[in-house]
Scaffold this motif. Structure first.
Motif, PDB file in Angstrom:
ATOM      1  N   GLY A  98       0.800  -1.235   0.000  1.00  0.00           N
ATOM      2  CA  GLY A  98       0.000   0.000   0.000  1.00  0.00           C
ATOM      3  C   GLY A  98       0.826   1.275   0.000  1.00  0.00           C
ATOM      4  N   LYS A  99       2.127   1.165  -0.260  1.00  0.00           N
ATOM      5  CA  LYS A  99       3.034   2.321  -0.147  1.00  0.00           C
ATOM      6  C   LYS A  99       3.618   2.735  -1.501  1.00  0.00           C
ATOM      7  CE  LYS A  99       3.276   2.398   4.501  1.00  0.00           C
ATOM      8  NZ  LYS A  99       2.680   1.148   4.904  1.00  0.00           N
ATOM      9  N   LYS A 100       4.189   3.943  -1.485  1.00  0.00           N
ATOM     10  CA  LYS A 100       4.964   4.431  -2.632  1.00  0.00           C
ATOM     11  C   LYS A 100       6.437   4.156  -2.333  1.00  0.00           C
ATOM     12  CE  LYS A 100       6.563   8.719  -4.707  1.00  0.00           C
ATOM     13  NZ  LYS A 100       6.610  10.176  -4.583  1.00  0.00           N
ATOM     14  N   SER A 129      -0.406  -1.578  -4.513  1.00  0.00           N
ATOM     15  CA  SER A 129      -1.752  -1.699  -3.945  1.00  0.00           C
ATOM     16  C   SER A 129      -1.692  -2.393  -2.585  1.00  0.00           C
ATOM     17  CB  SER A 129      -2.648  -2.490  -4.897  1.00  0.00           C
ATOM     18  OG  SER A 129      -2.162  -3.813  -5.000  1.00  0.00           O
ATOM     19  N   GLU A 130      -2.772  -2.299  -1.860  1.00  0.00           N
ATOM     20  CA  GLU A 130      -2.829  -2.956  -0.545  1.00  0.00           C
ATOM     21  C   GLU A 130      -3.211  -4.417  -0.714  1.00  0.00           C
ATOM     22  OE1 GLU A 130      -4.343  -1.245   2.932  1.00  0.00           O
ATOM     23  OE2 GLU A 130      -4.139   0.808   2.207  1.00  0.00           O
ATOM     24  N   MET A 131      -2.506  -5.276   0.029  1.00  0.00           N
ATOM     25  CA  MET A 131      -2.796  -6.708   0.007  1.00  0.00           C
ATOM     26  C   MET A 131      -3.029  -7.178   1.438  1.00  0.00           C
ATOM     27  SD  MET A 131       0.355  -8.037  -2.358  1.00  0.00           S
ATOM     28  CE  MET A 131       1.559  -7.030  -1.493  1.00  0.00           C
ATOM     29  N   LYS A 157       3.573 -11.689 -12.364  1.00  0.00           N
ATOM     30  CA  LYS A 157       2.309 -11.694 -11.634  1.00  0.00           C
ATOM     31  C   LYS A 157       2.199 -10.464 -10.730  1.00  0.00           C
ATOM     32  CE  LYS A 157       1.977 -16.729 -11.542  1.00  0.00           C
ATOM     33  NZ  LYS A 157       0.870 -16.852 -12.483  1.00  0.00           N
ATOM     34  N   GLY A 158       3.375  -9.928 -10.344  1.00  0.00           N
ATOM     35  CA  GLY A 158       3.404  -8.730  -9.510  1.00  0.00           C
ATOM     36  C   GLY A 158       2.785  -7.519 -10.182  1.00  0.00           C
ATOM     37  N   ALA A 159       2.530  -7.603 -11.491  1.00  0.00           N
ATOM     38  CA  ALA A 159       1.896  -6.490 -12.211  1.00  0.00           C
ATOM     39  C   ALA A 159       0.553  -6.122 -11.582  1.00  0.00           C
ATOM     40  CB  ALA A 159       1.706  -6.857 -13.685  1.00  0.00           C
ATOM     41  N   VAL A 160      -0.152  -7.110 -11.029  1.00  0.00           N
ATOM     42  CA  VAL A 160      -1.464  -6.816 -10.434  1.00  0.00           C
ATOM     43  C   VAL A 160      -1.335  -6.086  -9.098  1.00  0.00           C
ATOM     44  CG1 VAL A 160      -2.572  -8.764 -11.583  1.00  0.00           C
ATOM     45  CG2 VAL A 160      -1.673  -9.068  -9.261  1.00  0.00           C
ATOM     46  N   LEU A 161      -0.106  -5.983  -8.580  1.00  0.00           N
ATOM     47  CA  LEU A 161       0.124  -5.260  -7.329  1.00  0.00           C
ATOM     48  C   LEU A 161       0.480  -3.789  -7.586  1.00  0.00           C
ATOM     49  CD1 LEU A 161       2.460  -7.895  -5.618  1.00  0.00           C
ATOM     50  CD2 LEU A 161      -0.036  -7.787  -5.554  1.00  0.00           C
ATOM     51  N   VAL A 162       0.831  -3.483  -8.831  1.00  0.00           N
ATOM     52  CA  VAL A 162       1.301  -2.132  -9.157  1.00  0.00           C
ATOM     53  C   VAL A 162       0.116  -1.254  -9.535  1.00  0.00           C
ATOM     54  CG1 VAL A 162       2.766  -0.751 -10.670  1.00  0.00           C
ATOM     55  CG2 VAL A 162       3.532  -2.999  -9.910  1.00  0.00           C
TER      56      VAL A 162
END
Length: 197
Positions: A98-100, A129-131, A157-162
């Motif tokens: 959830g951070k920059k 994004s927040e997980m 797969k980390g693309a969905v976290l960005v």
């Protein structure tokens, strides 16, 4: 045609360089061991690592252009390299959750023919994004975070976290193509030349 040598075993860097100049390069990974403690700021440290990698590979060739890079994730002044274990990956991902943060790459191009060397760094801001804890665990179980700086891969797969990227996306993957193209031009190499088409 100039011989171009990529001083990296990273499949991501290889793919990115291929995108820029096709198959017109050879891969020769550096054996340089990065010391963990040097009295330098993160940008200087990454540039130093990229310089040392290029110089290490330079010992094995008498001509050509050597490209080397070193990428890390920076969060709150802390350098997050590759995690040493799944537990370490979990710690990193919880920090970034959830951070920059910033992805910084030190980049060096060494011209063996002219003995010139250009080293610069590129910085890209990323918002993750927040997980929840289960999502973090599930991502770690894929194995993807274990050999990536900061324990995530923006191109996998980390693309969905960005959530958002500000700056050179390719830098976040490990090789800042815009900056590399500009440095190559300074050595008289254009990626638009017919030899690379």
């Amino acid at each position: 045609m100039r011989r171009i040598i990529l001083a990296s075993a990273s499949p991501r860097r290889k793919e990115l360089l291929k995108q820029l100049i096709g198959d017109n390069f050879i891969v020769y990974p550096s054996s340089y061991e990065e010391p963990s403690q040097l009295d330098l700021n993160p940008e200087e440290l990454l540039i130093k690592h990229s310089i040392e990698k290029a110089r290490d590979v330079a010992k094995h060739f008498d001509s050509g252009l050597i490209i080397s890079a070193d990428t890390s994730v920076l969060y709150n002044g802390e350098v997050l390299g590759k995690p040493s274990s799944p537990e370490n990956a979990d710690e990193m991902l919880k920090k970034l959750n959830g951070k920059k943060f910033r992805v910084v790459t030190g980049l060096t191009v060494l011209d063996l023919d002219s003995a010139q060397e250009i080293s610069e760094y590129e910085s890209t801001d990323i918002w993750m994004s927040e997980m929840n804890a289960e999502q973090i665990s599930a991502y770690i179980r894929t194995g993807e975070p274990l050999d990536k700086a900061g324990a995530f891969a923006a191109q996998g797969k980390g693309a969905v976290l960005v959530e958002r990227v500000e700056g050179d996306f390719f830098n976040a993957v490990g090789l800042p193509l815009f900056r590399l193209g500009k440095i190559l031009e300074r050595f008289g190499v254009s990626v638009f030349d017919e030899e690379f088409s």
